[in-house]
Scaffold this motif. Structure first.
Motif, PDB file in Angstrom:
ATOM      1  N   LYS A   1      56.942  38.483  37.920  1.00 25.65           N
ATOM      2  CA  LYS A   1      57.300  37.443  36.841  1.00 25.65           C
ATOM      3  C   LYS A   1      58.944  37.867  36.674  1.00 25.65           C
ATOM      4  CE  LYS A   1      53.367  37.740  33.812  1.00 25.65           C
ATOM      5  NZ  LYS A   1      52.894  37.958  32.488  1.00 25.65           N
ATOM      6  N   PRO A   2      59.571  36.980  36.066  1.00 25.69           N
ATOM      7  CA  PRO A   2      60.710  37.042  35.865  1.00 25.69           C
ATOM      8  C   PRO A   2      60.954  38.162  34.659  1.00 25.69           C
ATOM      9  CG  PRO A   2      60.368  34.547  35.733  1.00 25.69           C
ATOM     10  CD  PRO A   2      59.023  35.380  35.767  1.00 25.69           C
ATOM     11  N   SER A   3      62.033  38.801  34.509  1.00 23.07           N
ATOM     12  CA  SER A   3      62.109  39.652  33.231  1.00 23.07           C
ATOM     13  C   SER A   3      62.711  38.881  32.168  1.00 23.07           C
ATOM     14  CB  SER A   3      63.432  40.838  33.760  1.00 23.07           C
ATOM     15  OG  SER A   3      64.433  40.150  33.952  1.00 23.07           O
ATOM     16  N   ALA A   4      62.666  39.204  30.912  1.00 25.15           N
ATOM     17  CA  ALA A   4      63.223  38.859  29.694  1.00 25.15           C
ATOM     18  C   ALA A   4      64.766  38.450  30.038  1.00 25.15           C
ATOM     19  CB  ALA A   4      63.048  39.493  28.515  1.00 25.15           C
ATOM     20  N   GLU A   5      65.409  39.020  30.661  1.00 25.51           N
ATOM     21  CA  GLU A   5      66.814  39.134  30.878  1.00 25.51           C
ATOM     22  C   GLU A   5      67.112  37.677  31.650  1.00 25.51           C
ATOM     23  OE1 GLU A   5      68.772  42.510  32.984  1.00 25.51           O
ATOM     24  OE2 GLU A   5      70.557  41.509  32.551  1.00 25.51           O
ATOM     25  N   GLN A   6      66.216  37.695  32.790  1.00 23.74           N
ATOM     26  CA  GLN A   6      66.333  36.419  33.496  1.00 23.74           C
ATOM     27  C   GLN A   6      65.938  35.130  32.838  1.00 23.74           C
ATOM     28  OE1 GLN A   6      63.675  38.406  36.734  1.00 23.74           O
ATOM     29  NE2 GLN A   6      64.718  36.814  37.692  1.00 23.74           N
ATOM     30  N   LEU A   7      64.803  34.959  31.791  1.00 21.22           N
ATOM     31  CA  LEU A   7      64.399  34.231  31.120  1.00 21.22           C
ATOM     32  C   LEU A   7      65.607  33.782  30.191  1.00 21.22           C
ATOM     33  CD1 LEU A   7      60.987  35.328  30.125  1.00 21.22           C
ATOM     34  CD2 LEU A   7      61.475  33.446  31.890  1.00 21.22           C
ATOM     35  N   ASP A   8      66.417  34.524  29.763  1.00 21.81           N
ATOM     36  CA  ASP A   8      67.580  34.612  28.866  1.00 21.81           C
ATOM     37  C   ASP A   8      68.507  33.369  29.553  1.00 21.81           C
ATOM     38  OD1 ASP A   8      66.521  36.051  27.204  1.00 21.81           O
ATOM     39  OD2 ASP A   8      67.654  37.700  27.191  1.00 21.81           O
TER      40      ASP A   8
ATOM     41  N   ALA B   1      57.731  28.114  47.247  1.00 23.66           N
ATOM     42  CA  ALA B   1      57.770  28.762  46.009  1.00 23.66           C
ATOM     43  C   ALA B   1      59.316  29.594  45.815  1.00 23.66           C
ATOM     44  CB  ALA B   1      56.777  29.636  45.552  1.00 23.66           C
ATOM     45  N   TYR B   2      59.726  30.132  46.835  1.00 27.34           N
ATOM     46  CA  TYR B   2      61.185  30.919  46.992  1.00 27.34           C
ATOM     47  C   TYR B   2      62.055  30.329  47.541  1.00 27.34           C
ATOM     48  CZ  TYR B   2      57.397  34.097  44.931  1.00 27.34           C
ATOM     49  OH  TYR B   2      56.446  34.409  44.147  1.00 27.34           O
ATOM     50  N   ALA B   3      62.027  29.044  47.881  1.00 24.84           N
ATOM     51  CA  ALA B   3      63.284  28.334  48.749  1.00 24.84           C
ATOM     52  C   ALA B   3      64.493  28.660  48.412  1.00 24.84           C
ATOM     53  CB  ALA B   3      62.896  26.935  48.555  1.00 24.84           C
TER      54      ALA B   3
ATOM     55  N   PHE C   1      55.258  22.458  48.356  1.00 23.49           N
ATOM     56  CA  PHE C   1      55.091  22.387  47.005  1.00 23.49           C
ATOM     57  C   PHE C   1      56.756  23.341  46.545  1.00 23.49           C
ATOM     58  CE2 PHE C   1      51.084  21.750  48.760  1.00 23.49           C
ATOM     59  CZ  PHE C   1      50.467  20.828  47.788  1.00 23.49           C
ATOM     60  N   ALA C   2      56.732  23.267  45.313  1.00 20.33           N
ATOM     61  CA  ALA C   2      57.812  24.236  45.042  1.00 20.33           C
ATOM     62  C   ALA C   2      57.957  23.972  43.101  1.00 20.33           C
ATOM     63  CB  ALA C   2      59.395  23.863  45.324  1.00 20.33           C
ATOM     64  N   SER C   3      58.717  24.915  42.427  1.00 19.96           N
ATOM     65  CA  SER C   3      58.702  24.652  41.397  1.00 19.96           C
ATOM     66  C   SER C   3      60.019  25.453  40.742  1.00 19.96           C
ATOM     67  CB  SER C   3      57.366  25.296  40.390  1.00 19.96           C
ATOM     68  OG  SER C   3      57.269  26.923  40.411  1.00 19.96           O
ATOM     69  N   THR C   4      60.331  25.353  39.427  1.00 18.55           N
ATOM     70  CA  THR C   4      61.316  26.157  38.789  1.00 18.55           C
ATOM     71  C   THR C   4      60.636  27.450  37.985  1.00 18.55           C
ATOM     72  OG1 THR C   4      61.594  24.846  36.677  1.00 18.55           O
ATOM     73  CG2 THR C   4      62.680  23.863  38.632  1.00 18.55           C
ATOM     74  N   SER C   5      59.367  27.515  38.269  1.00 19.34           N
ATOM     75  CA  SER C   5      58.932  28.524  37.426  1.00 19.34           C
ATOM     76  C   SER C   5      59.669  29.927  37.401  1.00 19.34           C
ATOM     77  CB  SER C   5      57.359  29.295  38.109  1.00 19.34           C
ATOM     78  OG  SER C   5      56.530  28.122  37.616  1.00 19.34           O
ATOM     79  N   LYS C   6      60.277  30.158  38.686  1.00 19.39           N
ATOM     80  CA  LYS C   6      61.332  31.612  38.792  1.00 19.39           C
ATOM     81  C   LYS C   6      62.608  31.144  38.802  1.00 19.39           C
ATOM     82  CE  LYS C   6      57.285  34.289  40.128  1.00 19.39           C
ATOM     83  NZ  LYS C   6      56.332  33.895  41.311  1.00 19.39           N
ATOM     84  N   ILE C   7      63.145  29.784  38.365  1.00 24.04           N
ATOM     85  CA  ILE C   7      64.360  29.457  38.229  1.00 24.04           C
ATOM     86  C   ILE C   7      64.780  29.307  36.551  1.00 24.04           C
ATOM     87  CG2 ILE C   7      66.031  27.487  38.947  1.00 24.04           C
ATOM     88  CD1 ILE C   7      64.270  27.019  41.353  1.00 24.04           C
ATOM     89  N   THR C   8      63.868  28.460  36.073  1.00 20.33           N
ATOM     90  CA  THR C   8      64.053  28.443  34.464  1.00 20.33           C
ATOM     91  C   THR C   8      62.823  29.269  33.637  1.00 20.33           C
ATOM     92  OG1 THR C   8      62.831  26.372  34.443  1.00 20.33           O
ATOM     93  CG2 THR C   8      65.334  26.210  34.649  1.00 20.33           C
ATOM     94  N   PHE C   9      62.075  28.746  33.117  1.00 24.67           N
ATOM     95  CA  PHE C   9      61.026  29.215  32.509  1.00 24.67           C
ATOM     96  C   PHE C   9      59.588  29.386  33.340  1.00 24.67           C
ATOM     97  CE2 PHE C   9      63.146  27.856  28.431  1.00 24.67           C
ATOM     98  CZ  PHE C   9      64.106  29.067  28.243  1.00 24.67           C
ATOM     99  N   ALA C  10      59.013  30.485  33.540  1.00 26.96           N
ATOM    100  CA  ALA C  10      57.813  30.506  34.325  1.00 26.96           C
ATOM    101  C   ALA C  10      56.893  29.715  33.670  1.00 26.96           C
ATOM    102  CB  ALA C  10      57.453  32.001  34.447  1.00 26.96           C
TER     103      ALA C  10
ATOM    104  N   ASP D   1      73.854  27.541  41.803  1.00 27.16           N
ATOM    105  CA  ASP D   1      74.557  28.451  41.041  1.00 27.16           C
ATOM    106  C   ASP D   1      73.875  29.326  40.014  1.00 27.16           C
ATOM    107  OD1 ASP D   1      76.846  27.417  42.288  1.00 27.16           O
ATOM    108  OD2 ASP D   1      77.400  26.319  40.462  1.00 27.16           O
ATOM    109  N   HIS D   2      72.958  28.697  39.432  1.00 32.34           N
ATOM    110  CA  HIS D   2      71.727  29.514  38.451  1.00 32.34           C
ATOM    111  C   HIS D   2      71.279  30.453  39.304  1.00 32.34           C
ATOM    112  CE1 HIS D   2      69.621  29.536  35.026  1.00 32.34           C
ATOM    113  NE2 HIS D   2      68.228  29.476  35.446  1.00 32.34           N
TER     114      HIS D   2
END
Ligand code: PLP
Length: 425
Positions: free
Chosen positions: A41-48, A221-223, A253-262, A310-311
Motif C-alpha cells: 500500500k502507499p504510505s501516508a506520506e504518499q497519500l498526502d 497496475a504498475y505502468a 487494466f490499470a488504475s490510479t490506486s497507487k498514484i492518487t488514493f488507493a 510528474d506526480h
C-alpha cells in the motif's frame, strides 16, 4: 559471522553458526518489535501528495458541458480517457474510465466471459467442460484467488526476467482448448519486478491458441511506477495483437490506486473497440454511470498526462530510498552466503526474496514470532502452493524508513537462522 557460502562450512563451523544465530534471534525476540512488511500500500506520506483532490472538483461540468453530478457517461469522462490513453499508449475510444478498482473490472470481465462468453466465443465459458488459465509464477495472489473463486483451474509457467516463459505458454495453449486465458502483469510485475519485453509481448499477442477466444489479462497496475530515472515502457499489446490478427485477445487494466488514493482513485480498462462495447453492454445492466465527480477531480488535479508523470516522480522520491534500504540490508547481511537471492526492482511495489528452498515458511514463522509480519509463504502461487517453499514477498512502501531498516534486519536474522537450522539438520 561468516561471509562464505554456508553450505561450504565444516560441521563444527555450522554448529557454531547455528548457535550464534539462535542467540541473535533470541535477542531479536526480546526487542518486542511490531512491524509489518505485508502491505503493498502507499504510505501516508504518499497519500498526502494527492490531498488537493479533497478540495476538487472546481465546478460540476466536464469539457463538453455535461453535469457530472448526474447519471450517465458509462465509459467515463472523455478528458480522463484521453489522458490515460496517452499514458497507456492506446486510443481514447479503446479506454473505459470506471470506479476505483481495476481488480473489480478484471472480476467483471471474467464473470461476463463465464456467463455470456466474449466477442469471439463459441459459447459462454461456463458451458465448457473445463476452463483453465495460464498463471506466470510468482504472481499476484488476488489474481489466483479470483480464478479459484470462479472455478477456473490454474496452470503455472515461470515468470522470467523478460516476462512469462513464452515457450512454456505456447506449448500449453497450442493444443488445449480448455486454456482460455492468461495473466500478465507486464510492467514491474508483482512480485518479481520483471518487465515483459516487446519480443515476449509480440509472441504472446501472435501465438496460435486452440481456444478461439483466448484472452490475455494484461494487468498494467504498475505502468507508471518507476523507481529509477530509467523508465520501462510497457509493450503496446493492443496494437501487437491487432497486427497479429487477434484484436480481441488482450484486455488491459490499470488504475490510479497507487498514484492518487488507493481507496478512491480511478480504474481503467482498454481493449479493442468491440470488446469495449461488449464490456459496456454488460456493465450497463448494473450501472447507469461511474463516479464522474471523481473523474473530473482527477482531470483537474493532474492537468495533463505529463502531470501524472510528474506526480509519479514525487512518489519515487518517497519510496525509492525504502527499496534501496531493503537491498542494502540484504546485501550486508546475506551477501555471499548462498542462502538467498533477491531482486532490485526498477519499479513497482515489491521485492521478491527467494530463501534457501524448503525454508520460506520457517522464515515467515520466525519473523512472526519476533513481531515482524511477512506475507505468508506461498502467497504468490496458485492455491498458495510454492513447490519449492522458497519465495517471500516483501512490501516496503508502507512503513517509515527506520521501520524498513529494523524489519529487514530482523528478516535477515530469520533467513540466516532458518538456513542454519536446515543445513545443520
Ligand atoms: N493488480 C496488481 C498486479 C496489483 O498488485 C494490485 C494491487 O496490489 C491490483 C491489481 C489492485 O488494483 P486496484 O487497486 O486497481 O483494484
Amino acid at each position: 559471522m561468516t561471509s562464505q557460502p554456508i553450505a561450504d562450512l565444516s560441521a563444527d563451523d555450522l554448529a557454531a553458526l547455528l548457535e550464534e544465530q539462535r542467540k541473535a534471534y533470541e535477542e531479536l525476540k526480546g526487542r518486542g518489535l511490531k512491524l509489518d512488511l505485508t502491505r503493498g500500500k502507499p504510505s501516508a506520506e504518499q497519500l498526502d501528495l494527492s490531498d488537493e483532490l479533497l478540495t476538487l472538483p472546481r465546478g460540476t461540468r466536464d469539457a463538453s458541458g455535461t453535469d457530472v453530478r448526474n447519471y450517465g457517461g458509462l465509459s467515463g469522462l472523455q478528458e480522463l480517457r484521453e489522458m490515460f490513453a496517452e499514458l497507456l499508449w492506446v486510443e481514447p475510444e479503446q479506454v473505459v474510465a470506471g470506479g476505483n478498482s481495476s481488480l473489480t473490472m478484471m472480476r467483471d470481465c471474467l464473470v461476463y466471459l463465464m456467463l455470456f462468453g466474449g466477442v469471439d466465443s463459441e459459447r459462454p465459458w461456463n458451458r465448457e467442460e473445463k476452463v483453465r488459465f495460464v498463471c506466470p509464477v510468482p504472481g499476484y495472489d488476488r489474481h489466483f484467488t479470483l480464478l479459484e473463486s470462479l472455478g477456473i483451474e490454474m496452470v503455472t509457467v515461470p515468470f522470467n526476467e523478460d516476462g512469462p516463459d513464452v515457450a512454456a505458454v505456447k506449448a500449453l495453449v497450442a493444443e488445449d482448448a480448455s486454456i482460455k486465458g492468461m495473466w500478465v502483469v507486464p510492467t514491474y510485475a508483482n512480485p518479481t519486478g520483471a518487465t515483459t519485453s516487446q519480443e515476449v509481448a509480440a509472441e504472446l499477442a501472435g501465438m496460435p491458441t486452440a481456444a478461439p477466444d483466448f484472452k490475455i489479462f494484461w494487468d498494467n497496475a504498475y505502468a507508471l511506477h518507476h523507481l529509477t530515472e530509467e523508465e520501462a515502457k510497457s509493450a503496446d499489446i493492443l496494437t501487437l495483437a491487432a497486427a497479429a490478427g487477434h484484436p480481441h485477445r488482450p484486455i488491459m487494466f490499470a488504475s490510479t490506486s497507487k498514484i492518487t488514493f488507493a481507496g478512491a482513485g480511478v480504474a481503467f480498462l482498454a481493449a479493442s473497440t468491440k470488446t469495449v462495447a461488449w464490456y459496456l453492454d454488460h456493465l450497463g445492466k448494473g450501472s447507469i454511470g461511474p463516479d464522474k465527480i471523481n473523474h473530473l477531480r482527477h482531470v483537474q488535479f493532474f492537468g495533463s498526462a505529463q502531470g501524472v508523470r510528474d506526480h509519479m516522480v514525487r512518489h519515487r522520491q518517497i519510496i525509492a530510498p525504502k527499496f534501496e534500504e531493503v537491498d542494502r540490508v540484504l546485501t550486508e547481511r546475506l551477501g555471499g552466503l548462498d542462502i538467498a537471492t533477491w531482486n532490485k526492482p526498477q519499479g513497482g511495489y515489491f521485492v521478491n526474496l527467494d530463501v534457501l528452498p524448503g525454508t520460506a515458511s520457517r522464515v515467515v514463522e520466525l519473523a512472526r514470532e519476533a513481531g515482524v509480519a511477512l506475507t505468508p509463504a506461498g502467497s504468490s502461487f496458485p492455491y498458495k502452493r510454492d513447490p519449492e517453499n522458497t519465495n517471500i514477498r516483501l512490501a516496503p512502501t508502507m512503513p517509515p524508513l527506520p521501520e524498513v531498516t529494523e524489519a529487514m534486519e530482523a528478516v535477515a536474522t530469520c533467513v540466516l537462522l532458518a538456513a542454519a537450522e536446515k543445513l545443520a539438520a
